[in-house]
Design an enzyme around this catalytic site. Structure first.
Site, PDB file in Angstrom:
ATOM      1  N   ASP A 102      71.517  39.318  25.108  1.00  0.00           N
ATOM      2  CA  ASP A 102      70.746  40.433  25.391  1.00  0.00           C
ATOM      3  C   ASP A 102      70.937  41.906  23.830  1.00  0.00           C
ATOM      4  O   ASP A 102      70.862  42.465  24.509  1.00  0.00           O
ATOM      5  CB  ASP A 102      71.352  41.205  26.522  1.00  0.00           C
ATOM      6  CG  ASP A 102      72.901  41.252  27.191  1.00  0.00           C
ATOM      7  OD1 ASP A 102      73.655  41.412  26.063  1.00  0.00           O
ATOM      8  OD2 ASP A 102      73.272  41.701  28.343  1.00  0.00           O
ATOM      9  N   LYS A 106      85.702  50.722  27.531  1.00  0.00           N
ATOM     10  CA  LYS A 106      85.382  51.765  28.778  1.00  0.00           C
ATOM     11  C   LYS A 106      86.156  52.670  28.385  1.00  0.00           C
ATOM     12  O   LYS A 106      86.703  53.393  29.425  1.00  0.00           O
ATOM     13  CB  LYS A 106      84.955  51.501  29.648  1.00  0.00           C
ATOM     14  CG  LYS A 106      84.101  50.169  30.093  1.00  0.00           C
ATOM     15  CD  LYS A 106      82.334  50.621  29.810  1.00  0.00           C
ATOM     16  CE  LYS A 106      81.397  49.493  30.026  1.00  0.00           C
ATOM     17  NZ  LYS A 106      81.898  47.841  29.052  1.00  0.00           N
ATOM     18  N   ASP A 141      71.286  46.818  22.763  1.00  0.00           N
ATOM     19  CA  ASP A 141      71.239  46.417  23.686  1.00  0.00           C
ATOM     20  C   ASP A 141      70.917  46.454  24.731  1.00  0.00           C
ATOM     21  O   ASP A 141      70.552  47.298  25.451  1.00  0.00           O
ATOM     22  CB  ASP A 141      73.248  47.365  24.352  1.00  0.00           C
ATOM     23  CG  ASP A 141      74.086  46.372  25.124  1.00  0.00           C
ATOM     24  OD1 ASP A 141      73.369  45.682  25.777  1.00  0.00           O
ATOM     25  OD2 ASP A 141      74.834  46.715  26.012  1.00  0.00           O
TER      26      ASP A 141
END
Length: 248
Positions: free
Chosen positions: A109, A160, A224
């Protein structure tokens, strides 16, 4: 040694894309009139990859049929991730099908210009054990913050990070050049807070243990494709490129 083999991680459900992936897997969504996965396979072949293993899961039979029918100029193999428990486990599924030596791994992706894969493969000639594509962002909180030294060697990867806490502009763009050194770090992984075994965490552990990884800036734009908005942005870029309004 130059990598001639690749793995594409194409097993995920693409839940953030909503109804778009109910009956069509994310790797087969079209960008520029062609399934995203076929763009990636063409780019890998153009960069010198000869063999590719595609890890499938959600609607995997459909992925296999459409790719096989497309006649891509690569030797293809498919591996099935039965439990969709993370990208590190997905890569491990492909391990028995890999030959000794380095390999490129990418997500199904991530939409890039072909030159991005060529620049990553060129990093095999650098004095490092592997490489990771990175792209500049205002704040890498949504992905993984990649810290580098003056020679673009990766010193730390923070997955993250809380918004506003990073002091690096570099984000983990996804594709990486790896070798057999990665397997012990994958085997030692614990599940993330999401309950998944995530490849970026294995790479972060490798860097912490002293594995030398080069950061390779993305050549061209980076998409993305995880949401309808990012899919539409990639489609707009592909259309502008087709019309000659942007240069690759």
């Amino acid at each position: 040694m130059t990598a001639r083999q690749a793995v594409i991680l194409a097993a995920g459900r693409g839940t953030r894309l909503g109804p778009l992936t109910l009956d069509r897997p994310k790797p087969l969504l079209e960008v520029g009139g062609r399934p995203l996965l076929l763009h990636i396979l063409d780019a890998l072949a153009g960069a010198g990859i000869e063999r590719c293993t595609i890890v499938v899961g959600h609607l995997g039979d459909l992925v296999e049929r459409e790719v096989a029918a497309a006649g891509v100029p690569l030797s293809l193999a498919f591996a099935r991730q039965e439990a969709l428990d993370g990208t590190a486990r997905a890569l491990a599924v492909a391990r028995p099908l890999l030959q000794p030596g380095p390999f490129l791994v990418t997500w199904s992706d991530v939409y890039l210009e072909p030159a991005a894969f060529a620049s990553l493969l060129a990093a095999a000639r650098l004095p490092a054990l592997g490489a990771l594509l990175v792209n500049p962002v205002d704040d890498p909180w949504a992905g993984a913050a990649v810290y580098v030294d003056g020679d673009m060697r990766i010193t730390r990867i923070v997955e993250k990070p809380p918004p506003g806490t990073s002091t690096t502009p570099w984000n983990n763009a996804g594709p990486a050049l790896l070798d057999a050194w990665v397997w012990p770090f994958i085997e030692a992984l614990q599940p993330s807070p999401r309950g998944e075994y995530e490849l970026p965490r294995a790479l972060a552990a490798a860097v912490e243990a002293g594995v030398s990884l080069a950061a390779v800036p993305v050549a061209g734009p980076w998409f993305d494709i995880g949401t309808p908005e990012s899919l539409e942005a990639a489609r707009r870029y592909a259309e502008a490129r087709r019309r000659g309004k942007v240069r690759p």
